[in-house]
Design a protein around this motif. Sequence first.
Motif, PDB file in Angstrom:
ATOM      1  N   SER A 383      17.611 -46.885  22.093  1.00 33.55           N
ATOM      2  CA  SER A 383      17.817 -45.454  22.301  1.00 33.55           C
ATOM      3  C   SER A 383      19.078 -44.982  21.561  1.00 33.55           C
ATOM      4  O   SER A 383      19.079 -43.965  20.864  1.00 33.55           O
ATOM      5  N   LEU A 384      20.150 -45.804  21.716  1.00 39.04           N
ATOM      6  CA  LEU A 384      21.408 -45.464  21.049  1.00 39.04           C
ATOM      7  C   LEU A 384      21.246 -45.484  19.526  1.00 39.04           C
ATOM      8  O   LEU A 384      21.673 -44.577  18.828  1.00 39.04           O
ATOM      9  N   SER A 386      18.600 -45.157  17.767  1.00 32.61           N
ATOM     10  CA  SER A 386      17.809 -44.044  17.235  1.00 32.61           C
ATOM     11  C   SER A 386      18.659 -42.780  17.211  1.00 32.61           C
ATOM     12  O   SER A 386      18.611 -41.999  16.256  1.00 32.61           O
ATOM     13  N   HIS A 387      19.478 -42.611  18.233  1.00 33.25           N
ATOM     14  CA  HIS A 387      20.372 -41.466  18.281  1.00 33.25           C
ATOM     15  C   HIS A 387      21.344 -41.501  17.103  1.00 33.25           C
ATOM     16  O   HIS A 387      21.526 -40.527  16.377  1.00 33.25           O
ATOM     17  N   GLU A 388      21.920 -42.686  16.919  1.00 38.05           N
ATOM     18  CA  GLU A 388      22.927 -42.825  15.877  1.00 38.05           C
ATOM     19  C   GLU A 388      22.319 -42.640  14.489  1.00 38.05           C
ATOM     20  O   GLU A 388      22.987 -42.199  13.565  1.00 38.05           O
ATOM     21  N   LYS A 390      19.650 -40.778  13.916  1.00 35.30           N
ATOM     22  CA  LYS A 390      19.152 -39.408  13.760  1.00 35.30           C
ATOM     23  C   LYS A 390      20.285 -38.424  13.496  1.00 35.30           C
ATOM     24  O   LYS A 390      20.074 -37.407  12.826  1.00 35.30           O
ATOM     25  N   THR A 391      21.457 -38.725  14.075  1.00 31.83           N
ATOM     26  CA  THR A 391      22.556 -37.763  13.944  1.00 31.83           C
ATOM     27  C   THR A 391      22.922 -37.497  12.478  1.00 31.83           C
ATOM     28  O   THR A 391      22.923 -36.341  12.054  1.00 31.83           O
ATOM     29  N   LEU A 393      21.121 -38.051   9.946  1.00 31.03           N
ATOM     30  CA  LEU A 393      19.914 -37.508   9.321  1.00 31.03           C
ATOM     31  C   LEU A 393      19.853 -36.003   9.529  1.00 31.03           C
ATOM     32  O   LEU A 393      19.539 -35.231   8.615  1.00 31.03           O
ATOM     33  N   SER A 394      20.159 -35.624  10.742  1.00 34.06           N
ATOM     34  CA  SER A 394      20.132 -34.202  11.104  1.00 34.06           C
ATOM     35  C   SER A 394      21.142 -33.411  10.251  1.00 34.06           C
ATOM     36  O   SER A 394      20.819 -32.349   9.715  1.00 34.06           O
ATOM     37  N   ARG A 427      27.218 -43.352   5.883  1.00 28.15           N
ATOM     38  CA  ARG A 427      27.315 -43.761   7.294  1.00 28.15           C
ATOM     39  C   ARG A 427      26.017 -44.417   7.746  1.00 28.15           C
ATOM     40  O   ARG A 427      26.019 -45.478   8.367  1.00 28.15           O
ATOM     41  N   SER A 555      30.285 -46.078  24.864  1.00 22.69           N
ATOM     42  CA  SER A 555      29.168 -45.807  23.965  1.00 22.69           C
ATOM     43  C   SER A 555      29.343 -44.506  23.172  1.00 22.69           C
ATOM     44  O   SER A 555      28.629 -44.255  22.235  1.00 22.69           O
ATOM     45  N   THR A 556      30.281 -43.676  23.559  1.00 21.16           N
ATOM     46  CA  THR A 556      30.362 -42.369  22.886  1.00 21.16           C
ATOM     47  C   THR A 556      31.478 -42.289  21.855  1.00 21.16           C
ATOM     48  O   THR A 556      31.601 -41.318  21.133  1.00 21.16           O
ATOM     49  N   ARG A 559      31.470 -43.348  17.128  1.00 19.19           N
ATOM     50  CA  ARG A 559      31.017 -42.553  15.992  1.00 19.19           C
ATOM     51  C   ARG A 559      32.133 -42.249  14.996  1.00 19.19           C
ATOM     52  O   ARG A 559      31.915 -42.168  13.813  1.00 19.19           O
TER      53      ARG A 559
END
Lengths: 603, 174
Positions: A383-384, A386-388, A390-391, A393-394, A427, A555-556, A559
């Motif tokens: 989950s993390l 995919s988040h990392e 996607k960020t 990418l977005s 990144r 976890s936050t 980045r």
Amino acid sequence: MRIRSEIILFFLLISVIPLSIVAYISYDNGKEAIRASVMEKLLGATENTGNAIDNWMAARKDDMRVISQSRIVVSKDKKQLHEYLDTFVRGYRGVYREFFILDLNGSIIFSTLDREGNAGNERYFTEAANGKLYVSDVSLSEIPGSSEMIIANPVKNNGTITGIMAARVSLENLYRIIENIDVGKSGEVFIVNKDGNIIFHKNRSMILLRSIDDNHAVREVRYEKNGIAEYINYKGEKVLGSYYWLPLYRWGLIVEENIDEAYTGVVTLGRLMVTVSFFAIIGVVFLAVVISRRLTEPIKSLENGAIDLVKGNFRPIPVTSSNEIGRLAEIFNQTASELLFIRKKLEDRIQLANHDLEKKNRELIDANEGLKKLDVMKSEFISLISHELKTPLSTIKVSAEYLETDDNADPVERKEMLRVIIKNIDRQTRMINDILDLSKMEAGKMEFQFENVDMREIVNAVIENIGQLALKKKITISLDIPDSLPQIIADKEKLIIVLNNLAGNAFKFTPEGGSILISVKDLGDSIEVSMKDTGIGIDKEKLEKIFDKFYQVDSTSRRKIGGCGLGLSIASGIIRTHGSQIHVESKPGGGSTFSFRLKKAEP
Amino acid sequence: MNRDAIDDIDDRILQLITKDSNIPNNEMSGIIGIPENEIAARIRNFSDTRSIILIVDDDMDSLLPLKRSLERENYKVVEAYSGQEALQKASAETPDVILLDLMMPGMDGYEVCNRLKKEMNLKNTQIIMLTARDDVGDKIRGLDIGADDYVTKPFNLSELKARIKTALRRTRNL
């Protein structure tokens, strides 16, 4: 049925049946004997009575014959007759009430009582006139309760009947004689005439006043029969009676005895037999119980022993005899203890096996728990990740879209957008590389090229990488490396990754103005590389987990460095491949020191 | 700082300008006691009728292109790099729409949303959550707390703009 009951029953059968038969036969024989003796006694009494009557009657007849032939009677001299006959009257004390002489016409010509009259119509006269001695029927006398009879005999002179000599005879004397004959305590004697009237009974008031022709003996005797029989007498009692006809006097003699009293002996015998049988049976039962107990007691204790054995609380049973049962008990005891021994052994083994199973089960549960935790961490990690992924990418997408729609954009703005795009692509590339490295290492497919390496070279390469960042974050980097450092065996590129990742973490957790110290020490056969920061430190409980594949201290916050928390895992994996491990010392607020040792190259 | 206080400061600036239309900003700053640039911002705000959008994201790189795109759509864009900062900015600017990133260090998006929803003067503010996580559970959690919309990264810029417009329509209807 239990053996004991069977034995008792058997004893009863073989004892009671013969006993009963013997008792019954004895009783029957005894009864017959008693009955015979009773009858004999009865018949004896009858005979005695009959004889007494006959004797008495014979004496009277003899008297009459003697008197009839006496000279005085033939002469009929009254004076002499008085003298002569009075002696008989007196001498027999009331047997003879009166002597009288009749002429051939029946007129009384002499009487000891000086009586006159005619008896020509009387039967005794006619019978005697025919030349016979005649005994008349019994009749009541003038004295109340007393009976008498007349005996008449012809008086002959030279063969010619000249008169009749007669005597009135009281029966009282005979009665007394009869009464004195022993007929037993309950015996009763009575005499009836041809009409069934009583002519003798000890109760005199019944004489000639009562007829008792309604019973068997009286009926039989009136038919002039003799015999013995059981019947109901005139009193309604059951009696055994003997009856006898005396033809000379036309008398029926009857002797009776109450049956119950006659057979008292039989009843007594019966009672005796029953009592004896009863005690014999009791004795047999007692004996049977004792014997069966002696026989079955050891069997019973064997049985109980077997039941106890089945239940599991066996005690050796006592061996009370040396017979077959005793042997059996011994063998049983032996077998049982062997069984118990085997059982104990089996139980021990089962317990051991159970223990083993439990242990393995626990291990399995633990392993399962571990797997579950790992699974949860893995999903979180994915989950993390995919988040990392996607960020950036977005961000790239938004920037690209912005550029696309802006045809005449400010060149400064456009440059800014393109810079953002490039930065985020870098990144993302880093992140993908990290993930690929980790998965390669997980699969054991990461390729290592070990060679002789100078540690100083590696440290310099790392400083080059992180110098910019240190400047930006205002963190001082200092080195503590000896001038002469031996070469080590390592994969150069991989070691750079390790130190990069460790430095990345140090930057992440060290606030602005902090410092990082990289030092290398010569330990003889190996060197120790360590990186010390002045960061926030790590909690003791988190310290054990930081090398875990998916573990993130926070976890936050990763980045800002651009990593995705895999750095330590990768570094640790690389160092493990070098045959060593990363050691960490840290306390919250006191900074962290990561260190590892590497083997020196052969000189 | 509450809305009444803000209105009070605005009122006082208006009074000063009404008295002397040429009064310089530094003079007003001295009278009211707030920085000169804030006075300038407030004066600018008096005539600024654009809708205000607050973007909350700890990643400066992702914030910048979004800010530029929205500014080109003639929105006034305010930015915040942490939850704490978002709360302050929201209170000061009373934005019409807040684009809120969920994954932030310290106070995360859910917490920020929760607190914003409790602010009385923000009851007309629409909150759109932005996140790379697209679990249904995460969405439900966000909407439960009071988010008005939920957009997953990477999003289509036109779609985001359309959603912002819809949100603004809802604000006006309220």
